[in-house]
Design an enzyme around this catalytic site. Structure first.
Site, PDB file in Angstrom:
ATOM      1  N   GLU A  49       1.510 -12.053   5.153  1.00  0.00           N
ATOM      2  CA  GLU A  49       0.574 -11.287   5.990  1.00  0.00           C
ATOM      3  C   GLU A  49       1.010 -11.467   7.435  1.00  0.00           C
ATOM      4  O   GLU A  49       0.934 -12.569   7.994  1.00  0.00           O
ATOM      5  CB  GLU A  49      -0.857 -11.800   5.804  1.00  0.00           C
ATOM      6  CG  GLU A  49      -1.429 -11.613   4.398  1.00  0.00           C
ATOM      7  CD  GLU A  49      -1.999 -10.221   4.171  1.00  0.00           C
ATOM      8  OE1 GLU A  49      -1.859  -9.365   5.086  1.00  0.00           O
ATOM      9  OE2 GLU A  49      -2.596  -9.999   3.100  1.00  0.00           O
ATOM     10  N   HIS A  78       0.830  -1.214   0.000  1.00  0.00           N
ATOM     11  CA  HIS A  78       0.000   0.000   0.000  1.00  0.00           C
ATOM     12  C   HIS A  78       0.868   1.269   0.000  1.00  0.00           C
ATOM     13  O   HIS A  78       2.030   1.206  -0.371  1.00  0.00           O
ATOM     14  CB  HIS A  78      -0.979  -0.041   1.172  1.00  0.00           C
ATOM     15  CG  HIS A  78      -1.730  -1.345   1.242  1.00  0.00           C
ATOM     16  ND1 HIS A  78      -2.755  -1.669   0.380  1.00  0.00           N
ATOM     17  CD2 HIS A  78      -1.555  -2.445   2.036  1.00  0.00           C
ATOM     18  CE1 HIS A  78      -3.195  -2.891   0.642  1.00  0.00           C
ATOM     19  NE2 HIS A  78      -2.487  -3.391   1.647  1.00  0.00           N
TER      20      HIS A  78
END
Length: 457
Positions: A420, A289
């Site tokens: 993750e 991101h």
């Protein structure tokens, strides 16, 4: 009547002008007085083995406390051979002037926890996220105070503790003779003077530190970023003052280069010198991101893009120390397209591409770390080794290594994986992963995973 009204009006204008003139004069005098008081503020150090603090400047005064050699206090008044001092409790009392001496140089305040595992909170609110814990017997420097809450420099960065669970003490800033510089390329700061003690941070060659005490080959130091801990004395040069003077005469300054992470310096332990399989390897780290793309948001309100960048910076430092050539797809809060991330990996001919993310779920109790691959033959081993390394270093639960059709993996011709790093939607897991200690553990885990991966090639 008109003349009287005019005279009255002129008189009122005159009075108003005097008031306007008087206000800045009063302000100036008050400011000068406060400045003079601040400049006159002094501290004393107790020289007697023990010293009674009394309610009056006389031996007739009631004893309210006993202080000891080395204790430092602020002086608020002096009278006929007695000094009035300000105690940590904010009370004041009188001590004999011949049992103390002026404290030279600056002072600072430290706390020690009265209990095991004292909670350190992210903000001045006991309901805010817990970022660290304090143990008795260790000094933590005070940064600020707000009511009954104290901001301290904890092992995981600045945070707030309840004052009722700590004791406070003034300490004297070390003199110039007690400065030293680091001679090793990498030097670990430890919580206790023993090699098996927990690592609090890391110093680079030529970093300057202040020596607080010495013990059996170890030195208790304070860094320029206020980390207090123990380092091996054999890797210190005590000619730091001469070096600093020389640098100043050359028009330069010597300082450490901190690694940014949650507004504090986070420094990593150097990799073992015998594990050099990463030397010369090109590792592309992809902080997920960025810019207009926040990613998910943690239960404490932190955007994923912030967590991924802070983590990537620490991983990059760890891998660089091991001799790897590390490239980040972004180094600030910038939006980078998925295609651009892939093209950076391929242009660098990456030996490994690792995309770092944090997870979230509408189900609040979901937790754990997972890694992903697209091409089994090319990527699965890397994904599995990185996951195993991070699980081992962090202690979080595993959600396994899985196939997923993700753009940065599908379109990437280089060995690649996406990991993750826990669920920030899970309150207890978020409290763990939003600490600098966790990011250090992730850096260790990625390093170990890459060592395993490249050792088999």
């Amino acid at each position: 009547m008109v003349m009287q009204a005019t005279l009255r009006q002129n008189f009122l204008h005159f009075l108003f002008g005097l008031v306007l003139l008087f206000i800045p004069i009063v302000f100036f005098l008050n400011h000068e007085n406060q400045t003079a008081l601040a400049e006159a503020e002094t501290h004393i150090t107790v020289t007697a083995a023990s010293l009674n603090v009394r309610t009056l400047p006389s031996i007739e005064g009631k004893i309210i406390q006993v202080v000891h050699r080395g204790d430092i206090f602020k002086v608020t008044d002096t009278q006929a051979g007695w000094d009035r001092i300000e105690l940590i409790s904010a009370e004041t009392g009188w001590v004999k002037s011949d049992a103390v001496q002026p404290t030279l140089g600056e002072t600072y305040t430290v706390i020690q926890s009265k209990v095991n595992g004292l909670n350190v909170h992210r903000s001045a609110d006991l309901q805010s996220t817990i970022i660290s814990h304090l143990s008795p017997g260790h000094d933590y420097k005070v940064m600020n105070q707000s009511g009954q809450l104290i901001e301290v420099q904890s092992p995981d960065g600045p945070g707030w503790v309840a004052s009722q669970w700590v004791t406070q003490q003034l300490k004297q800033m070390d003199s110039a003779q007690k400065k030293a510089s680091v001679t090793a390329a990498a030097l670990t700061i430890r919580e206790l003077p023993e090699s098996s003690s927990q690592a609090l941070g890391y110093l680079h060659k030529d970093d300057l530190v202040r020596i607080q005490s010495e013990q059996a080959g170890w030195a208790k130091i304070m860094t320029s970023t206020n980390i207090i801990g123990w380092i091996s004395k054999s890797y210190l040069s005590f000619s730091a003052n001469d070096k600093a003077k020389k640098n100043q005469s050359n028009g330069t300054t010597t300082s450490s280069t901190p690694t940014k992470s949650s507004n504090q310096t986070v420094q990593l332990a150097a990799p073992p010198s015998n594990k050099n399989v990463l030397k010369g390897k090109t590792i592309v780290l992809d902080p997920g991101h960025g810019g207009k793309d926040d990613g998910t948001t943690s239960v404490s309100g932190t955007p994923e893009k912030t967590l991924t960048l802070e983590t990537a910076e620490l991983v990059a430092q760890k891998l660089s120390l091991a001799g790897a050539h590390v490239v980040l797809t972004r180094t600030n809060d910038t939006y980078i397209s998925l295609d651009k991330r892939v093209s950076i990996s391929e242009a660098q001919n990456a030996d490994a591409f690792i995309s770092l993310h944090y997870n979230a779920s509408p189900i609040p109790f979901v937790k754990g770390i997972s890694s992903y691959y697209y091409t089994k033959n090319k990527d699965q081993e890397l994904a599995s080794d990185i996951l195993d390394g991070v699980l081992s270093s962090t202690g979080l639960s595993s959600r396994g290594t899985r196939f997923d059709d993700l753009h940065v993996l599908r379109e990437n011709t280089q060995p690649c994986t996406l990991i993750e790093l826990g669920f920030v939607s899970n309150k207890s897991e978020d409290q763990a992963v939003e600490t600098n200690r966790f990011r250090i553990e992730v850096a260790d885990g990625v390093y170990n995973g890459l060592v395993t991966y490249f050792s088999s090639k």
